[in-house]
Design an enzyme around this catalytic site. Structure first.
Site, PDB file in Angstrom:
ATOM      1  N   ASN A 234      26.826 -14.791 -10.556  1.00  0.00           N
ATOM      2  CA  ASN A 234      28.265 -14.866 -10.804  1.00  0.00           C
ATOM      3  C   ASN A 234      28.673 -13.882 -11.897  1.00  0.00           C
ATOM      4  O   ASN A 234      27.889 -13.554 -12.771  1.00  0.00           O
ATOM      5  CB  ASN A 234      28.662 -16.300 -11.195  1.00  0.00           C
ATOM      6  CG  ASN A 234      28.334 -17.293 -10.082  1.00  0.00           C
ATOM      7  OD1 ASN A 234      28.196 -16.887  -8.923  1.00  0.00           O
ATOM      8  ND2 ASN A 234      28.167 -18.553 -10.430  1.00  0.00           N
TER       9      ASN A 234
ATOM     10  N   ASP B 297      31.605 -14.329 -13.662  1.00  0.00           N
ATOM     11  CA  ASP B 297      32.764 -14.951 -14.315  1.00  0.00           C
ATOM     12  C   ASP B 297      32.524 -15.383 -15.766  1.00  0.00           C
ATOM     13  O   ASP B 297      33.462 -15.796 -16.446  1.00  0.00           O
ATOM     14  CB  ASP B 297      33.258 -16.165 -13.481  1.00  0.00           C
ATOM     15  CG  ASP B 297      32.123 -17.170 -13.183  1.00  0.00           C
ATOM     16  OD1 ASP B 297      32.150 -17.778 -12.090  1.00  0.00           O
ATOM     17  OD2 ASP B 297      31.211 -17.332 -14.034  1.00  0.00           O
TER      18      ASP B 297
ATOM     19  N   HIS C  18      24.536  -9.533 -11.495  1.00  0.00           N
ATOM     20  CA  HIS C  18      25.543  -8.709 -10.833  1.00  0.00           C
ATOM     21  C   HIS C  18      26.678  -8.292 -11.752  1.00  0.00           C
ATOM     22  O   HIS C  18      27.767  -7.970 -11.296  1.00  0.00           O
ATOM     23  CB  HIS C  18      26.103  -9.457  -9.613  1.00  0.00           C
ATOM     24  CG  HIS C  18      25.079  -9.638  -8.537  1.00  0.00           C
ATOM     25  ND1 HIS C  18      25.216 -10.554  -7.523  1.00  0.00           N
ATOM     26  CD2 HIS C  18      23.875  -9.041  -8.329  1.00  0.00           C
ATOM     27  CE1 HIS C  18      24.153 -10.502  -6.717  1.00  0.00           C
ATOM     28  NE2 HIS C  18      23.318  -9.598  -7.199  1.00  0.00           N
TER      29      HIS C  18
ATOM     30  N   CYS D 147      40.063   7.139 -17.584  1.00  0.00           N
ATOM     31  CA  CYS D 147      39.235   7.257 -18.794  1.00  0.00           C
ATOM     32  C   CYS D 147      39.859   8.245 -19.770  1.00  0.00           C
ATOM     33  O   CYS D 147      40.283   9.340 -19.377  1.00  0.00           O
ATOM     34  CB  CYS D 147      37.852   7.758 -18.363  1.00  0.00           C
ATOM     35  SG  CYS D 147      36.755   8.172 -19.725  1.00  0.00           S
TER      36      CYS D 147
ATOM     37  N   CYS E  64      37.297  11.497 -19.910  1.00  0.00           N
ATOM     38  CA  CYS E  64      37.051  12.457 -18.824  1.00  0.00           C
ATOM     39  C   CYS E  64      38.076  12.348 -17.699  1.00  0.00           C
ATOM     40  O   CYS E  64      38.006  13.073 -16.707  1.00  0.00           O
ATOM     41  CB  CYS E  64      35.644  12.245 -18.237  1.00  0.00           C
ATOM     42  SG  CYS E  64      35.525  10.785 -17.169  1.00  0.00           S
TER      43      CYS E  64
HETATM   44  C1  BV8 Z   1      20.499  -3.287  -4.026  1.00  0.00           C
HETATM   45  C2  BV8 Z   1      29.200  -8.511  -7.306  1.00  0.00           C
HETATM   46  C3  BV8 Z   1      19.284  -1.253  -3.685  1.00  0.00           C
HETATM   47  C4  BV8 Z   1      30.488  -7.859  -6.980  1.00  0.00           C
HETATM   48  C5  BV8 Z   1      27.842  -8.881  -5.311  1.00  0.00           C
HETATM   49  C6  BV8 Z   1      17.022  -6.774   1.524  1.00  0.00           C
HETATM   50  C7  BV8 Z   1      17.330  -7.367   2.727  1.00  0.00           C
HETATM   51  C8  BV8 Z   1      18.599  -7.237   3.277  1.00  0.00           C
HETATM   52  C9  BV8 Z   1      19.611  -6.514   2.596  1.00  0.00           C
HETATM   53  C10 BV8 Z   1      19.293  -5.963   1.397  1.00  0.00           C
HETATM   54  C11 BV8 Z   1      18.014  -6.075   0.864  1.00  0.00           C
HETATM   55  N1  BV8 Z   1      18.013  -5.421  -0.329  1.00  0.00           N
HETATM   56  C12 BV8 Z   1      19.234  -4.904  -0.566  1.00  0.00           C
HETATM   57  C13 BV8 Z   1      20.034  -5.196   0.491  1.00  0.00           C
HETATM   58  C14 BV8 Z   1      21.426  -4.792   0.628  1.00  0.00           C
HETATM   59  C15 BV8 Z   1      22.369  -5.762  -0.099  1.00  0.00           C
HETATM   60  C16 BV8 Z   1      22.297  -7.140   0.507  1.00  0.00           C
HETATM   61  O1  BV8 Z   1      21.641  -8.022  -0.006  1.00  0.00           O
HETATM   62  N2  BV8 Z   1      23.009  -7.334   1.617  1.00  0.00           N
HETATM   63  C17 BV8 Z   1      23.054  -8.654   2.243  1.00  0.00           C
HETATM   64  C18 BV8 Z   1      24.508  -9.120   2.348  1.00  0.00           C
HETATM   65  C19 BV8 Z   1      22.399  -8.566   3.606  1.00  0.00           C
HETATM   66  N3  BV8 Z   1      22.042  -5.827  -1.511  1.00  0.00           N
HETATM   67  C20 BV8 Z   1      22.527  -4.877  -2.326  1.00  0.00           C
HETATM   68  O2  BV8 Z   1      23.203  -3.937  -1.939  1.00  0.00           O
HETATM   69  C21 BV8 Z   1      22.167  -5.024  -3.813  1.00  0.00           C
HETATM   70  N4  BV8 Z   1      21.743  -3.747  -4.290  1.00  0.00           N
HETATM   71  O3  BV8 Z   1      19.624  -3.969  -3.604  1.00  0.00           O
HETATM   72  O4  BV8 Z   1      20.382  -1.923  -4.270  1.00  0.00           O
HETATM   73  C22 BV8 Z   1      19.438  -1.237  -2.170  1.00  0.00           C
HETATM   74  C23 BV8 Z   1      20.696  -0.974  -1.604  1.00  0.00           C
HETATM   75  C24 BV8 Z   1      20.824  -0.959  -0.197  1.00  0.00           C
HETATM   76  C25 BV8 Z   1      19.723  -1.220   0.630  1.00  0.00           C
HETATM   77  C26 BV8 Z   1      18.479  -1.516   0.040  1.00  0.00           C
HETATM   78  C27 BV8 Z   1      18.346  -1.522  -1.372  1.00  0.00           C
HETATM   79  C28 BV8 Z   1      23.404  -5.401  -4.624  1.00  0.00           C
HETATM   80  C29 BV8 Z   1      23.841  -6.795  -4.275  1.00  0.00           C
HETATM   81  C30 BV8 Z   1      24.973  -7.246  -5.220  1.00  0.00           C
HETATM   82  C31 BV8 Z   1      26.310  -7.133  -4.532  1.00  0.00           C
HETATM   83  N5  BV8 Z   1      27.362  -7.681  -5.403  1.00  0.00           N
HETATM   84  N6  BV8 Z   1      28.778  -9.319  -6.170  1.00  0.00           N
HETATM   85  C32 BV8 Z   1      31.600  -8.868  -6.821  1.00  0.00           C
HETATM   86  O5  BV8 Z   1      31.389 -10.082  -7.101  1.00  0.00           O
HETATM   87  O6  BV8 Z   1      32.674  -8.437  -6.418  1.00  0.00           O
HETATM   88  S1  BV8 Z   1      27.283  -9.940  -4.120  1.00  0.00           S
HETATM   89  C33 BV8 Z   1      28.188 -11.397  -4.017  1.00  0.00           C
HETATM   90  O7  BV8 Z   1      27.541 -12.193  -3.005  1.00  0.00           O
HETATM   91  C34 BV8 Z   1      28.123 -12.282  -5.230  1.00  0.00           C
HETATM   92  O8  BV8 Z   1      27.932 -11.628  -6.422  1.00  0.00           O
HETATM   93  C35 BV8 Z   1      26.979 -13.193  -4.995  1.00  0.00           C
HETATM   94  O9  BV8 Z   1      25.956 -12.825  -5.829  1.00  0.00           O
HETATM   95  C36 BV8 Z   1      26.506 -12.841  -3.655  1.00  0.00           C
HETATM   96  C37 BV8 Z   1      26.015 -14.038  -2.921  1.00  0.00           C
HETATM   97  O10 BV8 Z   1      27.094 -14.922  -2.777  1.00  0.00           O
HETATM   98  P1  BV8 Z   1      26.894 -16.422  -3.304  1.00  0.00           P
HETATM   99  O11 BV8 Z   1      26.944 -16.426  -4.786  1.00  0.00           O
HETATM  100  O12 BV8 Z   1      25.679 -17.018  -2.690  1.00  0.00           O
HETATM  101  O13 BV8 Z   1      28.215 -17.055  -2.752  1.00  0.00           O
HETATM  102  P2  BV8 Z   1      28.495 -17.493  -1.240  1.00  0.00           P
HETATM  103  O14 BV8 Z   1      29.965 -17.712  -1.093  1.00  0.00           O
HETATM  104  O15 BV8 Z   1      27.795 -16.581  -0.304  1.00  0.00           O
HETATM  105  O16 BV8 Z   1      27.756 -18.910  -1.129  1.00  0.00           O
HETATM  106  C38 BV8 Z   1      28.208 -20.001  -1.923  1.00  0.00           C
HETATM  107  C39 BV8 Z   1      27.237 -21.133  -1.658  1.00  0.00           C
HETATM  108  O17 BV8 Z   1      27.592 -22.226  -2.495  1.00  0.00           O
HETATM  109  C40 BV8 Z   1      27.289 -21.649  -0.218  1.00  0.00           C
HETATM  110  O18 BV8 Z   1      25.953 -21.857   0.223  1.00  0.00           O
HETATM  111  C41 BV8 Z   1      28.018 -22.991  -0.338  1.00  0.00           C
HETATM  112  O19 BV8 Z   1      27.520 -23.938   0.592  1.00  0.00           O
HETATM  113  C42 BV8 Z   1      27.651 -23.404  -1.738  1.00  0.00           C
HETATM  114  N7  BV8 Z   1      28.629 -24.259  -2.430  1.00  0.00           N
HETATM  115  C43 BV8 Z   1      29.975 -24.314  -2.259  1.00  0.00           C
HETATM  116  N8  BV8 Z   1      30.495 -25.202  -3.160  1.00  0.00           N
HETATM  117  C44 BV8 Z   1      29.448 -25.673  -3.900  1.00  0.00           C
HETATM  118  C45 BV8 Z   1      28.261 -25.073  -3.438  1.00  0.00           C
HETATM  119  N9  BV8 Z   1      27.052 -25.337  -3.972  1.00  0.00           N
HETATM  120  C46 BV8 Z   1      27.010 -26.225  -4.992  1.00  0.00           C
HETATM  121  N10 BV8 Z   1      28.104 -26.843  -5.501  1.00  0.00           N
HETATM  122  C47 BV8 Z   1      29.328 -26.585  -4.972  1.00  0.00           C
HETATM  123  N11 BV8 Z   1      30.419 -27.215  -5.478  1.00  0.00           N
HETATM  124 ZN    ZN Z   2      35.046   8.885 -18.381  1.00  0.00          ZN
END
Ligand code: BV8
Ligand code: ZN
Length: 261
Positions: free
Chosen positions: A117, A119, A134, A163, A166
């Site tokens: 998160n 936040d 993140h 900026c 720059c």
């Molecule tokens: C990277 C910040 C090198 C910005 C975010 C390996 C395999 C497959 C794909 C990849 C891999 N390695 C890298 C990738 C690519 C990609 C990726 O993972 N893609 C996925 C979608 C397939 N990863 C990246 O690009 C990462 N960088 O690895 O660089 C690279 C690059 C490319 C290819 C290879 C290597 C960077 C990832 C970070 C992206 N930034 N956020 C912003 O916030 O705007 S991601 C964003 O989604 C969030 O930050 C969060 O971290 C993430 C996951 O979301 P969740 O937090 O899980 O939230 P979600 O809504 O999905 O789920 C909520 C859950 O809570 C649900 O299960 C629900 O049931 C539950 N819930 C609801 N209410 C409650 C609850 N649980 C408890 N209590 C409650 N009350």
């Molecule tokens: Zn700058």
């Protein structure tokens, strides 16, 4: 007898959840525990999750917004999306789940929160050891030269800011898809996952990598893996226990149970 060091008692929690004795004992005896958290933990603070039906991305797709190409192609749209999220985050307060995780520090000295998160609500709830995988929406830097703009309140700025050094565009200090996570953060998260005796995966869909791999690293190193989520996720079948519930309900009760054990 474990105490929770004066954090608000959770005794008025009504019905009980039947936690397994194994889980309670493992936590009570653990020298170190780890919480990996996702957007679900902040849902009860009114911060929308990503993939819920009414989530942030129900209207958009990650590719359209949370990546640098989208920002370079349409900076104003991406800036406005983050401004609207900043507004929500700055008006949000931690919930019982955040406070329970902070209170665990008073019970298990080595308690760390690894959060996806952006936040800052874990820190606001009193967690002292938080690793932000993140980034943080309250911080900013220049896309052109990297100059930091953390102490500048852009909340009222509707237009993308330039900026002063720059002329480049200023962006929120969050990790976009396709961007590497902060090296120190991911290295520390993996180190702690190898050391932790119990790892909780709370409020995350376990879909985004490398964060989703953290519990699996711990599993391989012998940690007891516990998921807390109303829904199953790709981690569910790997976890020792998957507790179907919300973090704000489950974690205070679990803390109460461990303190009383
Ligand atoms: C990277 C910040 C090198 C910005 C975010 C390996 C395999 C497959 C794909 C990849 C891999 N390695 C890298 C990738 C690519 C990609 C990726 O993972 N893609 C996925 C979608 C397939 N990863 C990246 O690009 C990462 N960088 O690895 O660089 C690279 C690059 C490319 C290819 C290879 C290597 C960077 C990832 C970070 C992206 N930034 N956020 C912003 O916030 O705007 S991601 C964003 O989604 C969030 O930050 C969060 O971290 C993430 C996951 O979301 P969740 O937090 O899980 O939230 P979600 O809504 O999905 O789920 C909520 C859950 O809570 C649900 O299960 C629900 O049931 C539950 N819930 C609801 N209410 C409650 C609850 N649980 C408890 N209590 C409650 N009350
Ligand atoms: Zn700058």
């Amino acid at each position: 007898m474990l105490t929770n060091n004066g954090f608000p008692s959770m005794s008025n929690l009504g019905t009980t959840i039947d936690f397994s004795p194994t889980l309670v004992n493992r936590i009570a005896q653990a020298p170190s525990i780890l919480f990996l958290t996702g957007a679900g933990v902040s849902a009860e603070s009114g911060v929308a999750t990503f993939r819920a039906a009414d989530g942030l991305w129900s209207k958009f797709r990650p590719e359209e917004l949370a990546n640098v190409d989208a920002f370079l192609a349409n900076p104003q749209m991406v800036w406005e999306w983050y401004q609207s999220r900043r507004e929500v985050v700055l008006n949000a307060r931690p919930n019982a789940g955040h406070y329970a995780m902070a209170a665990f520090e008073g019970v298990i000295p080595e308690t760390t929160v690894i959060t996806q998160n952006i936040d800052g609500l874990h820190q606001e709830a009193g967690s002292r050891d938080v690793v932000e995988l993140h980034g943080n929406i309250r911080k900013n830097f220049c896309q052109g030269c990297g100059k930091r703009y953390d102490d500048v309140d852009f909340l009222t700025e509707q237009l993308v800011q330039q900026c002063g050094d720059c002329g480049g565009m200023i962006r929120p200090d969050v990790v976009w898809f396709g961007e590497l996570l902060p090296q120190q953060a991911i290295a520390r998260a993996e180190f702690l996952a190898r050391k932790a005796h119990v790892i909780f995966s709370v409020g995350t869909s376990s879909l985004v990598w490398p964060a989703a791999g953290i519990p699996l690293i711990g599993l391989e190193a012998g940690a007891y893996i516990v998921e807390v989520n109303p829904d199953p996720t790709p981690l569910t079948n790997h976890a020792h226990e998957s507790i179907r519930g919300t973090s704000g309900d489950v974690l205070p009760r679990l803390l109460e149970r461990v303190v009383g054990s």
